[in-house]
Design an enzyme around this catalytic site. Structure first.
Site, PDB file in Angstrom:
ATOM      1  N   HIS A 231       0.901  -1.142  -0.274  1.00 42.34           N
ATOM      2  CA  HIS A 231       0.042   0.109  -0.134  1.00 42.34           C
ATOM      3  C   HIS A 231       0.776   1.079   0.162  1.00 42.34           C
ATOM      4  CE1 HIS A 231      -2.942   2.757   1.329  1.00 42.34           C
ATOM      5  NE2 HIS A 231      -4.129   1.496   0.896  1.00 42.34           N
ATOM      6  N   ARG A 247      -7.185  10.341  -0.543  1.00 46.44           N
ATOM      7  CA  ARG A 247      -6.708  10.738  -1.675  1.00 46.44           C
ATOM      8  C   ARG A 247      -8.293  10.860  -2.010  1.00 46.44           C
ATOM      9  NH1 ARG A 247      -3.921   5.848  -3.788  1.00 46.44           N
ATOM     10  NH2 ARG A 247      -4.231   5.428  -1.626  1.00 46.44           N
TER      11      ARG A 247
END
Length: 514
Positions: A231, A247
């Protein structure tokens, strides 16, 4: 103890399997290594994918299929992907309407959705930034309501197989004694093995690939074990995952010069390598949420705000968050058919422990929870159907239980400092079989793994279950490294510096046996 359906693992796949089997009339038990909440499903905060098109941006099941196949980089199985994407909306609605998972909703009452990487659509259903906990707490209540037997603190040791059919499972109980549970059918949903990257992972400490190791020892094949997803946004210096939700809500990736260097919502493998390149150049990397409205931070990202404040003393509304990538998810697992069945009759693998090809070389963010729910439910259905059709329990083979007792006694009498060895194993994996790989380093790692296996004894001793975890992890590390060596190309989450391009001849699955 005897059950129609025995489910190993209490993540979303295991719980959905147990619930489905129970609702269809099976006598069901679910077994967890520790607490039913100690799993990676609980840690998955960002959301769960389903093509509902509630945001009216043109999303569809076909788009979800296309995105998942594209993310799989040429080796995702189209049939598995299609079934997953077609069933995801129904399963997500069931979680909300039937089981009452508290997902965020729009003013019109429909489920709210946010963007995640690998797609231009808002497809991810969420419960603020604590989706995994919301789902798992709800499903745990359903287990209790349905009076499904829940067996805690049992370490699954080995599958018991007789003439190609499942007969049961051996366990080490909370008193370090061997226990045998017979079952007409077994669902293994014990999660993946990214937790082997201890100190470099978002996973819970229990995610050591025990189910995969158990399947390999039973003679099953591992598929695509080389594909470990890192990740991109781990909180620097911790194992805390900053969800893709940050995000999706407008967070930007910048370096210490304040410069943007990558599309934040590209696929995870691409974003992770872009961050690594910045780090190799001596730059630091940050997630900048300072331009995100505080109202969004205080509603949709409130748990992130609290956690980063407690761990780093950073106010995410005013300061950027320092990052480093962490091992997060294993695309590989025990090879299964599309509907979770294996080469052993009555045995099914679901969730991260199994691999029916749905993720290919790179999983899309948001797909893991819905994939676990969809195929966990299928495995429960298949398991209870098998149990009904086969009314008798399979006999336990003579000598099988005795050999596991002997293994346990040998380990009890052998001093092994597992804490030190787990740390050594994790460093080897991260440095030599991590984000950027090469053949020379991986061969060195294999030599080191052999040395570790041949030099187990020490002056300091560890708990029996920790020893078993380490030995399982060593088996997985060897299998994963050999698979990575065999794939002489770069594809998805597997990137080799000595073979940096994708090669059409490797657009196929890697099969590994012990």
């Amino acid at each position: 103890m005897k059950y129609d359906v025995l489910v190993l693992g209490s993540g979303i796949a295991g719980m959905m399997a147990a619930i489905e089997a129970k609702e269809l009339g099976g006598n069901v038990a679910i077994v967890s290594k520790k607490s039913p909440m100690a799993n990676n499903s609980f840690m998955a905060k960002g959301g769960i994918n389903a093509a509902l098109n509630n945001m009216e941006d043109g999303d569809s099941i076909e788009h979800h299929i296309e995105d998942t196949l594209k993310g799989g980089m040429g080796i995702a199985d189209e049939e598995a992907v299609r079934i997953f994407c077609e069933q995801a909306p129904q399963v997500v609605r069931e979680l909300h309407r039937k089981f009452k998972v508290p997902f965020n909703t729009l003013e019109n009452g429909k489920l709210a959705q946010r963007p995640f990487g690998g797609t231009k659509f808002k497809r991810t259903v969420f419960s603020s930034d604590a989706t995994g906990p919301a789902i798992m707490k709800t499903l745990n209540k359903v287990l209790k309501t349905l009076k499904i037997d829940t067996i805690k603190n049992h370490f699954a040791l080995n599958l018991i197989v007789n003439d190609g059919k499942i007969a049961g499972v051996t366990f080490v109980d909370e008193n370090d004694e061997l226990q045998v549970i017979q079952a007409k059918s077994v669902v293994v949903a014990m999660g993946g093995y990214a937790g082997l990257f201890r100190g470099y992972t978002t996973n819970v400490a229990d995610a050591t690939g025990d189910g995969v190791a158990m399947g390999l020892r039973a003679g099953l094949e591992g598929m695509d074990l080389e594909f470990i997803q890192f990740h991109p946004t781990g909180l620097e210096g911790t194992n805390y995952l900053i969800s893709e939700a940050a995000r999706g809500e407008g967070g930007k990736l910048v370096n210490d010069e304040g410069k943007s260097f990558v599309d934040e919502l590209n696929t995870r493998d691409f974003v992770t390598r872009a961050i690594v390149k910045q780090l190799q150049r001596g730059r630091k990397v940050y997630l900048d949420l300072t331009d995100v409205p505080e109202e969004i931070i205080n509603t949709k990202l409130i748990n992130l705000k609290k956690r980063v404040k407690s761990l780093k003393g950073i106010d995410i509304a005013k300061e950027p968050i320092p990052l480093n990538p962490l091992a997060h998810y294993s695309m590989g697992g025990i090879k299964t058919g599309t509907y979770t069945d294996t080469a052993i009759e009555g045995l099914f693998f679901a969730g991260e422990a199994g691999n029916n090809g749905v993720n290919g070389a790179n999983r899309l963010g948001g797909n893991s929870l819905s994939e676990g729910a969809v195929f966990g439910k299928y495995s429960g259905y298949k398991a209870v159907k098998y149990a009904v059709r086969n009314k008798e329990f399979i006999e336990i083979p003579e000598g099988k239980v005795e050999s596991d007792k002997e293994l346990i006694e040998n380990l009890k009498n052998k001093k092994i400092d597992v804490k030190e060895k787990k740390t050594e194993l994790a460093k080897l994996l991260f440095n030599k079989v991590g984000i950027l790989r090469n053949g020379f380093a991986m061969k060195k790692a294999l030599t080191k793994f052999d040395e570790m296996r041949n030099n187990l004894e020490s002056e300091v001793d560890s708990h029996l279950k920790d020893k078993l975890e380490f030995l399982n992890g060593l088996d997985i590390a060897v299998a994963m490294t050999k698979a990575a060596l065999a794939r002489e190309e770069s594809r998805g989450a597997h990137f080799r510096l000595d073979f940096p391009e994708s090669d059409f001849s490797f657009a196929r699955h890697t099969i590994t046996r012990l």
